[in-house]
Design a protein around this motif. Structure first.
Motif, mmCIF file in Angstrom:
data_model
loop_
_atom_site.group_PDB
_atom_site.id
_atom_site.type_symbol
_atom_site.label_atom_id
_atom_site.label_comp_id
_atom_site.label_asym_id
_atom_site.label_seq_id
_atom_site.Cartn_x
_atom_site.Cartn_y
_atom_site.Cartn_z
ATOM 1 N N ARG A 67 16.864 -61.656 33.380
ATOM 2 C CA ARG A 67 17.098 -62.863 34.386
ATOM 3 C C ARG A 67 16.029 -63.283 34.788
ATOM 4 N N TYR A 68 14.812 -62.307 35.129
ATOM 5 C CA TYR A 68 13.551 -62.589 35.840
ATOM 6 C C TYR A 68 12.812 -63.419 34.730
ATOM 7 N N ALA B 187 19.362 -61.887 39.041
ATOM 8 C CA ALA B 187 18.469 -60.617 38.841
ATOM 9 C C ALA B 187 18.387 -59.864 39.866
ATOM 10 N N ASP B 188 18.426 -60.331 41.103
ATOM 11 C CA ASP B 188 18.420 -59.284 42.429
ATOM 12 C C ASP B 188 19.621 -58.551 42.551
ATOM 13 N N ALA B 189 20.800 -59.280 42.092
ATOM 14 C CA ALA B 189 21.958 -58.565 42.169
ATOM 15 C C ALA B 189 22.111 -57.460 41.035
ATOM 16 N N LEU B 190 21.398 -57.763 39.823
ATOM 17 C CA LEU B 190 21.519 -56.866 38.665
ATOM 18 C C LEU B 190 20.483 -55.662 39.015
ATOM 19 N N LEU B 191 19.439 -55.971 39.621
ATOM 20 C CA LEU B 191 18.438 -54.870 39.942
ATOM 21 C C LEU B 191 19.026 -54.094 41.078
ATOM 22 N N SER B 192 19.910 -54.400 41.932
ATOM 23 C CA SER B 192 20.325 -53.564 42.945
ATOM 24 C C SER B 192 21.347 -52.927 42.590
ATOM 25 N N SER B 193 21.910 -53.090 41.254
ATOM 26 C CA SER B 193 22.901 -52.522 40.618
ATOM 27 C C SER B 193 22.499 -51.506 39.444
ATOM 28 N N GLU B 194 21.153 -51.404 39.512
ATOM 29 C CA GLU B 194 20.420 -50.556 38.592
ATOM 30 C C GLU B 194 20.627 -50.817 36.952
ATOM 31 N N LYS B 195 20.903 -52.263 36.771
ATOM 32 C CA LYS B 195 21.001 -52.943 35.624
ATOM 33 C C LYS B 195 19.743 -53.437 34.996
ATOM 34 N N TYR B 196 18.640 -52.564 34.793
ATOM 35 C CA TYR B 196 17.317 -52.907 34.754
ATOM 36 C C TYR B 196 17.194 -53.989 33.640
ATOM 37 N N ALA B 197 17.670 -53.636 32.363
ATOM 38 C CA ALA B 197 17.242 -54.458 31.289
ATOM 39 C C ALA B 197 17.968 -55.896 31.505
#
Length: 751
Positions: free
Chosen positions: A60-61, A45-55
């Motif tokens: 994941r969160y 989830a942290d990696a996706l948030l950094s990649s701006e893949k918010y959905a």
């Protein structure tokens, strides 16, 4: 679970645990699997948030929250996703504000965004660009447009009320005066080709006055005295959550530089709260941003090699060294002196002879003891490594009364390495190194029965300065020993060749060398701040404020009419709004900024303008012929109208690789005679500007003037670049078309 199907494996383990709650093995395996799955979901989830893949990050969160409903990290992550999504939408609105030149509103929204999410790099970059723009007004966002209106004002020995009346008519602002302000106070002011903000600021500054913005078009003027400042000056409470800097250190900086008094620090949360005026808070934000940066870190790759070389050769025959004769006693009685007198024979004397030893031994060995640690150290912080053992050393203490006590001290024996790096802005790393290699070489038994150790050591200490990734080798710590021992029969053992049969020789050669190799690799360094961040205007000692355009350097303000080569040598250069009768030598009231560009007659066009049609209406592009990379310049759209113009839409194109538009300010042409005017600007990143100007008066505008002033920033050098008019379609007061030819492009060179 070994194949990566964590959720399915977790369900199996949970089912097994529910079936047999007394099985400790099932329970332990389930808890370990749940922790593994939880950490995996959070990391993804942290990696996706950094990649701006918010959905995907939100899903994941939520998966992590389903595994552990009370997980704080998952809750914070979901909140961060919502903030990022909201900020993404707000950035689009902020970009629209920037395109519309509403920079003050955009800066206020960006500051609020950064307060919620300090790691928002997009918002920080936009705010830095806005703050670096010289035309950003220091006033309220609703006053920005009024403050940027051009003005030339000349008064000598006039009252304050008269000056502010003229400024009010020009800008449309309302001015209220405190009862203690002497409105009949006499002052003088001479400003040419300035703006309303500078006129207000300099008038207040020279008369010891201060202002407070009441609403979108009303300003209160009051004396700049301590009592009035306490009564009128608005205060703001700002909370700074610091990430890297120490709250006490930052608070000391703000107290020293900004003279701030109302500051509270919270060491547990590493937070500080301050209460002060808006200007002081804005400067505090800049200072905190300079100090609250991550400390540099460096990874030190160390390789320590101890090389031992041993050569041992022992050859020969070791003959008996002694013969021992001993009288023997009988089993019934011990040996006496009478037995010695009675005589001894071969049967009563024992003989002991040392053995004969043949030595044929050769040893040849190399030993490498290698240590290859990697140390991550912060800037100016010591890091230590010990590879070895701690040897007990007994100390005995005795007193005069006979009391004896023993104490044990432990000595570090082995490899000890102390390093302290210092990281510089040019990516050099200075390293203080202290290395010690020690070993136990002997033991000594004291009289009291304690055991003492003899320790051999080799040390080296130095200071290195290396580039990032540069390797330095320290060698030469050598300990060499050569020994030769012989055991021979006297006389015959000294003979050549034959003597080798009657003696033994041992040759021992031992050499030890320590080699140290160290390589620094920067993990993070301090980012050098930009010029606007490291140096900015802070007002006077008694009044903190940002710099107005009147006091800004020439390179960061809109150039005056004179510097733009608009004025003819035989014409007075001014845009006088009002000149009292007592003023002499000034231009006539009502002169427009483009009057000197086209001259007093219709057939004269000043330098830099295009002479398209001297008998009718025309548009000229006026600007410098050469500029430097990184500088700003102003291009004026100078209008000469023989017929009244109600609307004047213009489309211009330029090379976006060479230029970037920073501001578009309305000129004085459309609002002639005090009429209400409207100027809308659309800036396309591809290098297209659309300006639509109009006025609501029943009569159009004619004569000479400036439609708009465009400020450009030179991005890249160019031997020849141009700004040209693509479309031009003016209309009269009756909405009829007016003939106005397309002017020649304005060409220039960027050095």
């Amino acid at each position: 679970m070994a194949s990566g199907r964590l959720d399915e494996g977790l369900e199996k383990l949970k089912a097994a645990t529910d079936m047999d709650r007394t099985n400790v093995e099932f329970r332990s395996a389930y808890l370990r699997a749940r922790e593994l799955a939880l950490q995996t979901h959070l990391q993804q989830a942290d990696a996706l948030l950094s990649s701006e893949k918010y959905a995907d990050a939100r899903r994941r969160y939520l998966d992590a929250q389903n595994l552990e409903p009370g997980n704080q990290r998952a809750s914070i992550g979901i909140n961060n996703v919502e903030i990022r999504v909201r900020h993404r939408d707000e950035l689009k609105e902020i970009d629209a504000l920037i395109a519309a030149q509403q920079l003050a509103r955009a800066a206020s929204a960006l500051r609020a965004m950064i307060t919620e999410d300090p790691l928002n790099s997009a918002a920080s970059a936009r705010l830095s660009q806005i703050e670096e723009r010289p035309s950003t007004s220091s006033g309220d966002s609703a006053l920005a447009a009024s403050f940027q209106k051009p003005i030339t004002i000349e008064f000598r020995d006039a009252s304050l009320r008269q000056i502010f009346e003229v400024i009010s008519r020009t800008s449309g602002l309302n001015f209220l005066f405190d009862k203690d302000v002497k409105s009949d106070q006499v002052t003088s002011i001479f400003l040419k080709n300035s703006n309303v903000e500078s006129a207000v600021y300099l008038t207040l500054l020279t008369n010891h006055l201060e202002q407070r913005v009441l609403d979108s078009n009303t300003i209160l003027i009051f004396p700049n005295s301590p009592s009035k400042l306490l009564e009128y000056q608005e205060m703001v409470i700002k909370t700074f959550f610091l990430t890297n800097a120490d709250a006490k250190t930052v608070a000391a900086t703000l107290k020293t530089i900004l003279k701030a008094k109302d500051i509270v620090t919270d060491e547990k949360l590493n937070m500080l709260i301050m209460r002060d005026s808006v200007g002081v808070i804005r400067m505090a934000e800049k200072l905190v941003a300079l100090q609250d940066v991550a400390e540099p870190e460096v990874m030190l790759e160390v390789e320590i090699l101890e090389v031992k070389r041993l050569r041992l050769q022992e050859l020969g025959i070791k003959w008996p060294e002694s013969l021992t004769l001993t009288p023997l006693s009988s089993a019934e009685s011990p040996l006496t002196l009478r037995d010695l007198r009675s005589g001894l024979n071969s049967a009563s004397i024992g003989a002991a002879l040392s053995p004969v030893v043949i030595n044929a031994n050769v040893q040849d060995s190399d030993a490498n003891i290698l240590a290859n640690p990697r140390i991550r150290a912060r800037n100016r912080e010591k890091a230590k490594i010990l590879i070895g053992e701690r040897v007990p050393n007994v100390t005995t203490t005795s007193s005069s009364s006979g009391f004896v006590s023993e104490s044990i001290n432990y000595l570090d024996v082995g490899l000890k390495l102390d390093v302290e790096p210092t990281v510089y802005l040019d990516n050099d790393v200075s390293i203080k190194i202290a290395m010690e290699v020690s070993s136990v070489v002997g033991q000594t038994l004291t009289k009291g029965g304690s055991l003492a150790y003899q320790i051999g050591t080799r040390t080296a200490s130095t200071v290195l300065r290396l580039k990032d990734g540069e390797t330095q080798i320290l060698a030469g710590l050598i300990n060499a020993e050569e020994r030769s021992n012989g055991n021979k029969v006297p006389g015959i053992g000294e003979l050549p060749i034959v003597g080798r049969l009657f003696g033994s020789t041992a040759d021992n050669s031992q050499k030890t060398e320590i080699v140290l190799s160290i390589t620094p690799r920067l993990i993070r360094n301090i980012r050098r701040p930009s010029a606007s961040q490291s140096e900015f205007f802070s007002g006077t000692d008694g009044n903190f404020r940002t710099r107005t355009q009147a006091s800004a350097p020439q390179s960061s303000v809109v150039p005056s009419v004179a510097t733009r080569n608009l004025a003819r040598p035989d014409q007075p250069s001014a845009m006088a709004i009002a000149v009292p009768p007592s003023t002499t030598g000034g231009p006539a009231p009502g002169t427009t900024p483009a009057a000197s560009a086209f001259g007093s007659d219709s057939g004269s066009i000043g330098p830099g303008a295009t002479k398209s049609d001297t008998t009718g209406s025309s548009l000229g592009l006026v600007g410098p012929a050469a500029i430097k990379k990184g500088d700003t310049f102003v291009l004026d759209l100078a209008v000469q109208a023989k017929q009244p113009i109600a609307e004047l839409p213009v489309t211009l194109v330029f090379d976006p690789k060479v230029l970037r538009v920073t501001t578009v300010v309305e000129g004085d042409f459309l609002n002639k005679g005090g009429a209400q005017s409207d100027l809308n600007t659309t800036i396309d990143p591809g290098g297209r500007i659309t300006i639509k100007g109009g006025r609501s008066a029943a009569t159009g505008a004619n004569g000479t003037g400036v439609l708009a002033s465009l400020t450009f920033l030179a991005l890249e050098p160019s031997k020849r670049s141009e700004v040209r008019v693509l479309e031009l379609a003016p209309t009269g007061k009756d909405r009829g078309a007016i003939s106005m030819p397309i002017p020649s492009p304005h060409t220039f060179k960027v050095e």
